[in-house]
Design an enzyme around this catalytic site. Structure first.
Site, short mmCIF file in Angstrom:
data_model
loop_
_atom_site.label_atom_id
_atom_site.label_comp_id
_atom_site.label_asym_id
_atom_site.label_seq_id
_atom_site.Cartn_x
_atom_site.Cartn_y
_atom_site.Cartn_z
N CYS A 8 0.24 32.90 12.15
CA CYS A 8 0.54 33.47 13.47
C CYS A 8 0.99 32.37 14.40
O CYS A 8 0.26 31.98 15.32
CB CYS A 8 -0.68 34.18 14.01
SG CYS A 8 -1.01 35.64 13.06
N GLU A 9 2.16 31.85 14.15
CA GLU A 9 2.67 30.71 14.91
C GLU A 9 4.17 30.66 14.66
O GLU A 9 4.59 30.60 13.51
CB GLU A 9 1.97 29.45 14.35
CG GLU A 9 2.38 28.16 14.96
CD GLU A 9 1.81 27.96 16.35
OE1 GLU A 9 0.70 28.42 16.62
OE2 GLU A 9 2.52 27.37 17.17
N GLU B 280 0.82 -1.22 0.00
CA GLU B 280 0.00 0.00 0.00
C GLU B 280 0.85 1.26 0.00
O GLU B 280 0.84 2.02 0.97
CB GLU B 280 -0.89 0.01 1.25
CG GLU B 280 -1.82 -1.15 1.34
CD GLU B 280 -2.57 -1.23 2.68
OE1 GLU B 280 -3.58 -1.92 2.73
OE2 GLU B 280 -2.10 -0.59 3.64
N PRO B 281 1.59 1.52 -1.05
CA PRO B 281 2.40 2.75 -1.04
C PRO B 281 1.53 3.98 -1.30
O PRO B 281 0.66 3.97 -2.18
CB PRO B 281 3.36 2.54 -2.22
CG PRO B 281 2.63 1.62 -3.14
CD PRO B 281 1.73 0.75 -2.30
C1 LIG Z 1 -2.64 1.13 6.61
C2 LIG Z 1 -1.79 2.06 5.82
N1 LIG Z 1 -1.40 1.69 4.61
C3 LIG Z 1 -0.63 2.51 3.84
C4 LIG Z 1 -0.23 3.75 4.30
C5 LIG Z 1 0.60 4.61 3.40
O1 LIG Z 1 1.82 4.94 3.92
P1 LIG Z 1 2.88 5.70 3.00
O2 LIG Z 1 2.18 6.87 2.38
O3 LIG Z 1 3.95 6.12 3.95
O4 LIG Z 1 3.34 4.73 1.97
C6 LIG Z 1 -0.61 4.16 5.58
C7 LIG Z 1 -0.16 5.47 6.09
O5 LIG Z 1 -0.40 5.89 7.17
C8 LIG Z 1 -1.43 3.30 6.36
O6 LIG Z 1 -1.83 3.66 7.58
#
Ligand SMILES: Cc1ncc(COP(=O)(O)O)c(C=O)c1O
Length: 461
Positions: free
Chosen positions: A389-390, A318-319
């Protein structure tokens, strides 16, 4: 540890910058790993993306603006598809989601992860095939789960016993058998070049492996028989360069897979190892290619399966960041330059923590360059800050910019495709910037700029 009210960065009075930051030989040079693939510095000294000058972009769309190199994003999708041809690549939509991006990743053969009803609605409205959608989240509401079932999403990653009960009831009502994965908290925490393997898992996501909840969740789903348990899921962190965290998590999750087989006689057919693959934000980052990642992950899974005498499950990853992060830069206009005599030079731009919260939130490092022209001036260590403003409103903590940077110049910050627009806020009632996609010298608006009318439209009191 936060040492200063305005954030640790604020207390860090060090005008030499971090040790890794070297004075550049050529302050106009672009490091290719940091920039979208079509970005060049043109003959006039200004940056161009897919042949289109940033000066023209600023003139047409204003600043700040997120600039997406469409060919770059598509090529990163293709690189992942080519590296993982028999696996499924889910783009993690939380990194950045809009309809145009949904269409791009769908056309390039990716699947899509969503984690709220809003992300699901965006995906469906852009025509993402529902069977290619995975639904994440630690607190999905009954309404969100019902909507996911009605849409026919391909898989739901269950995260709690409450959710299993909710989903089971909804599935019974509808007479459907949703496919689910169990999100396992494996006691591995990985960020950048470090990971920690622990026995306990003190976080809100998933079912604890060490405490036995993950096994019990799998048993409950199998025993009830209403949901179809396809496999286990683990996600260990973000901006990871060190594959050993994946090794430990794969070992732990596959041991659970073997435990389920031994207890129930079922070998789960799928395994998801999550995302978190690192990208280059500064010269110190050296990310792996998708090919490298694929080789390493397959080797880890093959050897762990052999050790547990398991068939190798169908893998998915899951990138998010690694697909969209490097494809985008943010273009700002400089408003003021303040030289604090020998302490530091502050370059204020027309956005800030409302369009990029990551520096303040995670102490993230970014790079920047003078984008509207080349300069013959000496490199000067600068801090790029916003207009909020921080005091902690910092975009780029330390970067060398030419000493003649001045109001009206454009500055570009690369690597802002992930978790910048998606985490943007209206702090100080600053409207959120637009996103434009550039391809073959043409720019098109894919998310328009928020207006003061948008802000006032919500204010109905
Ligand atoms: C379950 C899950 N999959 C995939 C991702 C994607 O991570 P990244 O964008 O670092 O590849 C995240 C990010 O928080 C996540 O929580």
């Amino acid at each position: 540890m936060r040492a200063h009210e305005a954030g640790a960065l604020h207390a860090d009075i060090n005008n030499r910058g971090p040790a890794w930051l070297r004075t550049p030989e050529d302050v106009n040079a672009l490091l290719p790993t940091l920039w979208p693939r079509s970005v060049t510095r043109g003959a006039d000294g200004a940056l161009a993306v897919a042949g289109l000058s940033v000066r023209d972009i600023a003139a047409e769309f204003g600043t700040p603006v997120y600039v997406l190199d469409e060919a770059d994003l598509r090529s990163r999708c293709r690189d992942f598809r080519a590296a993982f041809p028999t696996e499924d690549v889910y783009y993690a939509g939380k990194a950045f989601l809009c309809r145009a991006v949904v269409r791009m990743i769908a056309e390039e053969g990716l699947h899509l992860d969503v984690c709220t009803g809003g992300e699901l609605a965006t995906a469906l409205s852009a025509g993402m095939p529902p069977e290619r959608i995975g639904f994440h989240g630690n607190n999905k509401s009954v309404a969100e789960l019902g909507r996911a079932l009605d849409a026919g999403v391909g898989r739901i990653i269950v995260d709690s016993f409450t959710e299993i009960d909710r989903l089971t009831a909804l599935a019974r009502e509808r007479g459907v058998r949703p496919r689910v994965l169990v999100r396992v908290t494996v006691g591995v925490e990985a960020h950048t070049h470090e990971f920690i393997a622990t026995a306990h898992e003190d976080q809100k996501f998933g079912f604890s492996l060490a405490g036995g909840a993950a096994a019990n969740a799998a048993f409950k789903i199998l025993d009830e028989g209403v949901l179809e348990l396809r496999g286990l899921h683990s996600h260990i962190g973000s901006q990871i360069f060190d594959a050993s965290g994946f090794e430990v998590s794969a070992r732990r999750v596959l041991a659970l897979q073997a435990q389920i087989r031994d207890a129930r006689g079922v070998e789960l057919p799928e395994l998801d190892l999550g995302g978190g693959f690192g990208i280059a934000y500064t010269t110190q980052d050296d990310p792996a290619t998708p090919q490298d990642l694929a080789k390493r992950l397959r080797k880890i899974v093959d050897s762990e399966c052999a050790a547990e005498n398991l068939a190798v499950p169908h893998l998915s990853i899951e990138p998010g960041r690694a697909i969209v992060g490097p494809a985008v830069f943010t273009l700002y206009e400089v408003g003021t330059v303040k030289d604090l005599d020998g302490i530091r030079t502050y370059v204020s731009v027309d956005g800030g923590m409302s369009d990029n919260i990551r520096t303040a939130l995670y102490d993230a490092s970014y790079s920047a360059t003078l984008a509207s022209r080349a300069s013959g001036a000496q490199p000067m260590l600068a801090r790029v800050v916003g207009k909020h403003c921080e005091s902690g409103d910092i975009v780029v903590k330390d970067e060398f910019l030419p000493a003649d940077v001045q109001p009206g110049d454009l500055v570009a910050v690369p690597g802002t495709g992930a978790y910048c627009r998606s985490m943007a806020s209206n702090y100080n009632h600053v409207p959120r910037p637009p996103v434009i996609a550039v391809r073959d010298g043409q720019a098109r608006l894919i998310v328009r700029r928020e207006t003061e009318d948008d802000l006032l439209a919500l204010d109905v009191g």
